[in-house]
Design a protein around this motif. Sequence first.
Motif, mmCIF file in Angstrom:
data_model
loop_
_atom_site.group_PDB
_atom_site.id
_atom_site.type_symbol
_atom_site.label_atom_id
_atom_site.label_comp_id
_atom_site.label_asym_id
_atom_site.label_seq_id
_atom_site.Cartn_x
_atom_site.Cartn_y
_atom_site.Cartn_z
ATOM 1 N N ARG A 493 0.831 -1.202 0.000
ATOM 2 C CA ARG A 493 0.000 0.000 0.000
ATOM 3 C C ARG A 493 0.872 1.261 0.000
ATOM 4 N NH1 ARG A 493 -5.380 0.535 1.356
ATOM 5 N NH2 ARG A 493 -5.477 -1.397 2.588
ATOM 6 N N ALA A 497 1.194 4.317 -3.115
ATOM 7 C CA ALA A 497 1.101 5.768 -2.922
ATOM 8 C C ALA A 497 2.370 6.458 -3.433
ATOM 9 C CB ALA A 497 0.860 6.079 -1.453
ATOM 10 N N GLU A 500 2.485 6.577 -7.333
ATOM 11 C CA GLU A 500 1.655 7.658 -7.862
ATOM 12 C C GLU A 500 2.338 9.007 -7.676
ATOM 13 O OE1 GLU A 500 -3.027 8.991 -7.657
ATOM 14 O OE2 GLU A 500 -2.095 8.135 -5.863
#
Length: 595
Positions: A493, A497, A500
């Motif tokens: 996870r 992030a 991106e």
Amino acid sequence: MSQYQAPLADMRFALHDVLGAEALFARLGFQEATRDIVDAVLEEGARFGEAVLAPLNKIGDEIGCSYDKATGEVATPPGFRDAYARYVEGGWPALTAPAEFGGQGLPHLLGVPVKEIIDAANLAWGNFPLLSHGATEALLHHGEDWQREVFLKPLVEGRWTGTMCLTEAHCGTDLGLLRTRAVPLDDGRYAISGTKIFITAGEHDLTDNIVHLVLARLPDAPAGSRGISLFVVPKLKVGRDGATGGRNGVRCGAIEHKMGIHGSATCVLNFEDAEGYLVGEPHKGLAAMFTMMNTARMAVGLQGLGLADRALQNALRYASERLQSRAPAGARFPDRPADPIILQPDVRRMLLTCRALVEGGRLLGYHAASLVDVAAHAPDPAERAEAEALLGFLTPIVKACLTEWGVECTYHALQCFGGHGYIREHGLEQLARDARITTLYEGTTGIQALDLVGRKLLQLRGAGLRAFLGMIGDFCDRHAGDPALAEFVGPLRGLAAEWEAIGRDIAARAQRDPEEVGAASVDFLFYSGYVALAYWWARSVATAQSPQHPEALRAGKLATARFYYARLLPRTLAHKAAIASGAGTLALPEADALG
């Protein structure tokens, strides 16, 4: 000589268990592609690869192709013609081709493991039918009805093979500089003249006819890439009614003497008023050719995967048998003169690196192949569009990462053999030499990286990246409370992030300085590849937890995933730091830059 056994168990795990192929095929309308059919195809493909192609791999390397300067003809190595005849007899060229043109109409995803088997068994041989699939796709999407009728059926049957004629000696990747010309004739044909280089399977003795797809310029063509048209130019003249005639004005001028893939003919082709037909619209040939190029790029990624897997198999066998020194903690086999080298930590590091990249890379490549089917057959237009965007984003990652990892794995495997890997006896040096071309043809790693960042991230505003991030988010949400996956879900996870954010940062810096695109592209590509594999390893562990799987598989997937997260995934830190350093760190003194 290196050995090969198709990894059917892991192929089935990837297809059936992780990707849910049977349910996907049913949803997309491939009702005949049941699990039984899929397994039967894999087993027959394995038999063909292991018994027919693999024994010819060393022969092809040692003897290679021969070229007759007087006739311009190319002879393939001993056994290659018979293997191709058996390939056609088995119906393999038609496996995934449309039924209306004589194909079996099976999913593209099913053809991918068969392709992996062929490449691992005999990469050089596999290059001869390689581009027929791409030629089929190009004509299917851009050809006229009569062209599809006349050219696709013999390509699908395997009676003819196809090529892709782009590169010229003076232009390389910059196709806007190509000089091959096409002059209109009175009857709708064109006279094609020019020289193309590096043409895989441009001339051979496996089939009577070869269908060349050629980029050339019309007399009124504007300069640059906007002035390129696509033509179909057969080796033997072909009329609109499908009748074949005499030899066309295309001749092999030479074959290249290469570092590897000696059994594959890499040709210089001279076109002298060769008769051909326009495919698609005038001056729109590059867009049409990209249909074929993207198919080829995915296929070359599988070449890297297949070679890596074969190298791993041989290194694992050798490391388990080779006796040398003692295990660090003391003799494990005191009755023997020494312990097997697999007990040495660094040998296990190399073997686990190969296993992590091969098994994770298999899922990366197979998933991308499944998107071809979804983009073409999903009932929901929105799903098709998202699949198309994600496929476009993944194509350069699959091509570049699987081939670069293929080079890494073949060299790791060679290293496991020590000096015995460097000599020809064991066949590892052939795998290493053969693997090296995969990072070069169909667009180098740098070209793939520029496509990923310049087009897929910036021009298309990261639509494919967002789709992949959505997959990661969904997976992490589903398994947020699963203690068995906590060690993977949290880091994954966080990486999503960061992925991106890095993409946004590159986009912002590129607006200030266009050199930032090229400076960041290769590192962003590899960063993307390692995060993608982190996702697939987490999914592998989640899937393997099912009670239906044996304990050995569950333990193996978990151990390899932990190795990947601990030892290979941290490579993203170096790629992130390199991206952050910016284009300024690539400056050369002017004297050096100008030579």
